[in-house]
Scaffold this motif. Structure first.
Motif, PDB file in Angstrom:
ATOM      1  N   SER A 180      21.605  -5.098   3.778  1.00 15.48           N
ATOM      2  CA  SER A 180      21.421  -4.044   2.784  1.00 15.48           C
ATOM      3  C   SER A 180      22.058  -2.738   3.243  1.00 15.48           C
ATOM      4  CB  SER A 180      19.927  -3.859   2.523  1.00 15.48           C
ATOM      5  OG  SER A 180      19.661  -2.771   1.682  1.00 15.48           O
ATOM      6  N   LEU A 183      25.659  -2.824   2.450  1.00 17.23           N
ATOM      7  CA  LEU A 183      25.887  -2.671   1.012  1.00 17.23           C
ATOM      8  C   LEU A 183      25.728  -1.224   0.561  1.00 17.23           C
ATOM      9  CD1 LEU A 183      23.884  -5.774  -0.299  1.00 17.23           C
ATOM     10  CD2 LEU A 183      26.374  -5.546  -0.193  1.00 17.23           C
ATOM     11  N   SER A 184      24.991  -0.449   1.327  1.00  9.97           N
ATOM     12  CA  SER A 184      24.608   0.903   0.939  1.00  9.97           C
ATOM     13  C   SER A 184      25.791   1.870   0.987  1.00  9.97           C
ATOM     14  CB  SER A 184      23.497   1.393   1.870  1.00  9.97           C
ATOM     15  OG  SER A 184      23.259   2.769   1.709  1.00  9.97           O
ATOM     16  N   SER A 185      25.695   2.905   0.164  1.00  7.22           N
ATOM     17  CA  SER A 185      26.724   3.946   0.165  1.00  7.22           C
ATOM     18  C   SER A 185      26.320   5.172   0.982  1.00  7.22           C
ATOM     19  CB  SER A 185      27.041   4.371  -1.278  1.00  7.22           C
ATOM     20  OG  SER A 185      25.860   4.625  -2.007  1.00  7.22           O
ATOM     21  N   ARG A 201      32.236  -3.027   1.307  1.00  7.19           N
ATOM     22  CA  ARG A 201      30.788  -2.950   1.536  1.00  7.19           C
ATOM     23  C   ARG A 201      30.094  -4.306   1.391  1.00  7.19           C
ATOM     24  NH1 ARG A 201      27.917   0.680  -2.082  1.00  7.19           N
ATOM     25  NH2 ARG A 201      29.764   1.031  -3.355  1.00  7.19           N
ATOM     26  N   GLU A 235      20.707   4.039  -0.332  1.00  9.77           N
ATOM     27  CA  GLU A 235      21.158   4.280  -1.697  1.00  9.77           C
ATOM     28  C   GLU A 235      22.399   3.420  -1.945  1.00  9.77           C
ATOM     29  OE1 GLU A 235      21.912   8.430  -2.177  1.00  9.77           O
ATOM     30  OE2 GLU A 235      19.848   9.022  -1.725  1.00  9.77           O
ATOM     31  N   GLU A 236      22.599   3.040  -3.211  1.00 10.69           N
ATOM     32  CA  GLU A 236      23.762   2.238  -3.588  1.00 10.69           C
ATOM     33  C   GLU A 236      24.400   2.861  -4.822  1.00 10.69           C
ATOM     34  OE1 GLU A 236      21.907  -2.081  -2.179  1.00 10.69           O
ATOM     35  OE2 GLU A 236      21.862  -1.475  -4.292  1.00 10.69           O
ATOM     36  N   VAL A 239      25.682   0.119  -8.847  1.00 12.99           N
ATOM     37  CA  VAL A 239      24.863  -1.068  -8.558  1.00 12.99           C
ATOM     38  C   VAL A 239      25.378  -2.308  -9.285  1.00 12.99           C
ATOM     39  CG1 VAL A 239      22.552  -2.075  -8.803  1.00 12.99           C
ATOM     40  CG2 VAL A 239      22.812   0.271  -7.996  1.00 12.99           C
ATOM     41  N   LEU A 242      28.684  -3.400  -7.774  1.00 11.45           N
ATOM     42  CA  LEU A 242      28.486  -3.876  -6.403  1.00 11.45           C
ATOM     43  C   LEU A 242      27.943  -5.302  -6.394  1.00 11.45           C
ATOM     44  CD1 LEU A 242      28.357  -3.107  -3.325  1.00 11.45           C
ATOM     45  CD2 LEU A 242      25.989  -2.407  -3.764  1.00 11.45           C
ATOM     46  N   TYR A 243      26.881  -5.545  -7.156  1.00 15.21           N
ATOM     47  CA  TYR A 243      26.239  -6.852  -7.103  1.00 15.21           C
ATOM     48  C   TYR A 243      26.975  -7.903  -7.938  1.00 15.21           C
ATOM     49  CZ  TYR A 243      22.614  -5.097  -4.145  1.00 15.21           C
ATOM     50  OH  TYR A 243      21.949  -4.578  -3.056  1.00 15.21           O
TER      51      TYR A 243
END
Length: 358
Positions: A180, A183-185, A201, A235-236, A239, A242-243
């Motif tokens: 995670s 993946l986060s920004s 990411r 934070e992402e 979203v 990304l996913y």
């Protein structure tokens, strides 16, 4: 719409119902990350679930997040897990190990060294340590050459899990832990191939999954994700993009499942359901939020396209949760004070429903 109590084929497994016991930290492992007889009894008591996913299990020593959690990175740990999986199977159950690398959500007092993360950015809040909660430390940012080794740690632990008798593994890609964090920004400020763009990411998650699939097979590999979640301060941005990108990259691996948490609105989650071609496990309410998952939540998500429904806290005080859901019996409350305190109280002391004598 399928029933919560209809069977489901998951890889080589036939689940007798669609109820999944979600992973929950209980901090009952012995020294050196060893599973215990009490853990065998705890999971066996809940073996009527279609599938059990264990508490987070560290895939490496540096991957340990909390004290009292079990591991799958030594031969001694594998041997300690075998009575647990045997007890679940003897009770008719099926069990996956959740592989959880804490990344920056750890402390030197727990692991003996600085925790690592994508960047030198601390988690928000206080982390658990052997002497109580302490502020999250600034982690050591991983060098580019180190990152693939941490991705491979999931695969090595997955091999050990199968050797220990588990039916499969779930990579913990949610809730602010290492996958995670990548993946986060805001936890991932890298400028190399693991940071910046969406493609970069998601790279660590894809590499960890690919290595695990190569090690034990796609039908024995799941991954848990929390789109838009803010656990431990992550934070992402973007979203949905990304996913969508992540699930598109994961689709060719033919995973056992993707396990989504309700950390974002239905519009995004249902869009991701359309993107994902395989089995979807849905955790219908926010983990550790004010509400526990109930039958209505489960049925709603089965109607929205989920294949399996995970229940977390309701399983703590209700080892017979499947039967209670099936027959409409009351769901007993759990004592939050015993969640992480250790010992058998609040762990093995919750009974099945007691019917009144006729």
């Amino acid at each position: 719409m399928p029933s919560l109590f209809s069977s489901y084929r998951l890889g080589e497994l036939t689940l007798p119902n669609r109820v999944v016991m979600a992973p929950m930290t209980r901090a009952r492992a012995a020294a050196r990350g060893l599973a215990t007889p009490s853990m065998a009894a705890y999971y066996a008591q809940r073996a009527t679930a279609g599938l059990i996913v264990t508490e987070g299990v560290q895939p490496s020593a540096i991957g340990q997040s909390n004290p009292g959690t079990p591991g799958l990175h030594t031969d001694e740990q594998v041997a300690a897990w075998r009575p647990v999986t045997a007890a679940v199977h003897a009770s008719g159950g099926r069990i996956f190990a959740q592989l959880m690398h804490g990344g920056r959500v750890s402390h030197p007092d727990t692991i003996g060294t600085l925790p690592v993360g994508p960047s030198a950015v601390p988690a928000a809040g206080e982390v658990f340590t052997p002497t109580g909660r302490q502020p999250a430390p600034v982690p050591r940012a991983l060098e580019t050459a180190e990152v693939p080794g941490h991705a491979l740690s999931y695969a090595r632990a997955a091999r050990r899990a199968v050797d220990a008798g588990f039916d499969g593994v779930e990579l913990h890609g949610a809730n602010g832990y290492l996958i995670s964090q990548f993946l986060s920004s805001n936890a991932n400020l890298r400028t190399d191939r693991y940071g910046g763009s969406v493609a970069n990411r998601i790279r660590f998650a894809v590499e960890a999954t690919a290595a695990t699939v190569e090690a034990v097979g796609g039908d024995r590999t799941g991954i848990r994700l929390s789109p838009g979640g803010t656990f431990w301060g992550v934070e992402e941005t973007g979203v949905t993009e990304l996913y969508t990108a992540l699930l598109t990259e994961l689709a060719p691996f033919r995973l056992a499942y993707v396990h989504l948490e309700a950390t974002v609105g239905d519009e995004v989650l249902t869009a991701l359901r359309r993107v994902w071609p395989g089995t979807l496990v849905m955790n219908p309410v926010l983990p550790l939020g004010p509400k526990q998952t109930g039958r209505d939540d489960a049925d709603r998500w089965l109607g929205l396209g989920a294949d399996l429904i995970s229940f977390g806290r309701a399983f703590i005080a209700n080892p017979d949760l499947v039967e209670r859901l099936r027959t409409g019996l009351p769901i007993a409350p759990a004592d939050e004070a015993t969640y992480y305190q250790g010992g058998d109280a609040g762990y093995l002391t919750y009974p099945a429903y007691q019917y009144a004598a006729a």
